[in-house]
Enzyme design. Structure first.
Site, PDB file in Angstrom:
ATOM      1  N   ASP A  10       0.937  -1.281   0.030  1.00 38.55           N
ATOM      2  CA  ASP A  10       0.189   0.005  -0.051  1.00 38.55           C
ATOM      3  C   ASP A  10       1.059   1.213  -0.155  1.00 38.55           C
ATOM      4  O   ASP A  10       1.048   2.056   0.898  1.00 38.55           O
ATOM      5  CB  ASP A  10      -0.931  -0.060   1.279  1.00 38.55           C
ATOM      6  CG  ASP A  10      -0.359   0.128   2.648  1.00 38.55           C
ATOM      7  OD1 ASP A  10       0.946  -0.550   2.570  1.00 38.55           O
ATOM      8  OD2 ASP A  10      -0.785   0.311   3.513  1.00 38.55           O
ATOM      9  N   ASP A  15       6.766   1.046   1.846  1.00 46.72           N
ATOM     10  CA  ASP A  15       6.919   0.142   0.739  1.00 46.72           C
ATOM     11  C   ASP A  15       7.438   0.297  -0.533  1.00 46.72           C
ATOM     12  O   ASP A  15       7.911  -0.424  -1.393  1.00 46.72           O
ATOM     13  CB  ASP A  15       5.307   0.213   0.156  1.00 46.72           C
ATOM     14  CG  ASP A  15       4.381   0.246   1.698  1.00 46.72           C
ATOM     15  OD1 ASP A  15       3.577  -0.682   1.696  1.00 46.72           O
ATOM     16  OD2 ASP A  15       4.102   1.138   2.375  1.00 46.72           O
ATOM     17  N   ASP A 236       8.613  -1.718   5.960  1.00 40.72           N
ATOM     18  CA  ASP A 236       8.688  -2.710   4.938  1.00 40.72           C
ATOM     19  C   ASP A 236       9.473  -3.579   4.389  1.00 40.72           C
ATOM     20  O   ASP A 236       9.552  -4.763   4.079  1.00 40.72           O
ATOM     21  CB  ASP A 236       7.486  -2.242   3.946  1.00 40.72           C
ATOM     22  CG  ASP A 236       5.989  -1.938   4.436  1.00 40.72           C
ATOM     23  OD1 ASP A 236       5.909  -2.322   5.541  1.00 40.72           O
ATOM     24  OD2 ASP A 236       5.586  -0.819   3.690  1.00 40.72           O
TER      25      ASP A 236
END
Length: 328
Positions: A10, A15, A236
């Site tokens: 997302d 990310d 992430d």
């Protein structure tokens, strides 16, 4: 042999870094998007823009726009109005593929049976629906490595981390899937962050590095103002570490359950680290079989430097279909 990875994400500042880090060191066969740090329309556009910035021709499949219970709350408080504020990204060179993320996950796992590692680093809705739709998926995947949860305090509630809290029912499906599972949570990922000097190094680098410098300058300011942190967390990319630099994170086998109640503990990842014997006791709940490798320690500075090297070393003018630089 290079590991095959599909990232479900997302984007999101961290990310975006995970996409680059995976493409630098692994065989990144696809990206699927989900609501989370912003709406799925925005996170999909962000994923496509990041791939354009990096000169990568990797398929992107748009996924779910809300959790299983239908109540969507995005993370724009931290990641901004676009979901990735702080720098101007290029317009996407291409659009997403026609397939929905759920079907893309299933088809990709079927194509690469026994080889594919799925890395959910946003809310777990796409992955849960894929497991529901295709019972064979659990057998086809080599494993699932998630950024989510925590063994300590949360960031969205006192005990819950955002990705799990956003859709606890979906996370529960994933954690009960009997697929080999790695979990890296806030207890580790908050230690892996970019300080002011790290952001400055990026801002003095090439075109790609400067974009990431702007992104992490914004992200660091947000985390300082909201959570009192001094670094921009690289949450992430940590989900990829078992397949890139496994010595940098230590895992411990444990049973993990997701709290699904509607009270203050909703979305908590309950990790049972008790050292119980097999003796049966009347008032002590026995320890369930381990279902997860839970991250407990990290060589934080070494990992930060490893991720920074991937960003700083990325070529600025890679053509869209070029091979990524070889790992060092």
């Amino acid at each position: 042999m290079m590991h095959k990875v599909l990232i479900d994400c997302d984007p999101g500042h961290d990310d975006a870094t995970a996409i680059l880090y995976a493409a630098r060191h692994l065989d990144l066969v696809g990206v699927t998007t989900v609501y989370g740090n912003q709406s799925v329309d925005k996170t999909t556009a962000n994923a496509l823009s990041i791939l354009t910035l990096l000169g990568l021709d990797i398929p992107v499949a748009r996924g779910c726009d809300r959790p299983l219970n239908g109540i969507f709350r995005h993370g724009g408080d931290v990641h901004g109005k676009t979901g990735i504020d702080g720098a101007e990204l290029p317009a996407p060179a291409r659009g997403p593929v026609d397939a929905h993320a759920v079907d893309f996950i299933i088809d990709t796992a079927k194509q690469h049976r026994g080889e594919l590692v799925l890395c959910p680093i946003g809310p777990f809705t796409n992955v849960a629906l894929a497991l529901r739709k295709e019972p064979q998926l659990a057998r086809w995947l080599r494993g699932i490595s998630v950024m989510g949860g925590t063994t300590q305090i949360g960031n969205t509630t006192p005990v819950a981390e955002f990705n799990v809290w956003s859709d606890p029912e979906a996370a529960d499906i994933v954690f009960r899937s009997d697929i080999p599972l790695w979990m890296v949570g806030l207890n580790v990922t908050r230690k892996v962050g970019l300080c002011e000097q790290d952001v400055a190094r990026l801002s003095e680098g090439g075109r790609v590095a400067r974009v990431f410098g702007g992104l992490f300058g914004f992200f660091r300011n947000q985390l300082r103002e909201i959570h009192g942190l001094d670094t921009a967390s690289l949450h992430d990319p940590c989900a990829l570490v078992p397949f890139i630099a496994p010595d940098l994170i230590t895992y411990r086998q444990a049973p993990v359950e997701i709290e699904l109640g509607q009270g203050p503990a909703r979305g908590m990842t309950v990790c049972d680290f008790r050292n119980l014997t097999t003796r049966k006791l009347e008032n002590i709940k026995p320890r369930a079989p381990a279902n997860c490798s839970v991250a407990v320690e990290v060589e934080d500075r070494a990992l930060v430097e490893h991720i920074l090297a991937a960003i700083l070393g990325w070529p600025d003018h890679a053509p869209a279909a070029a091979a990524v630089p070889s790992p060092v």
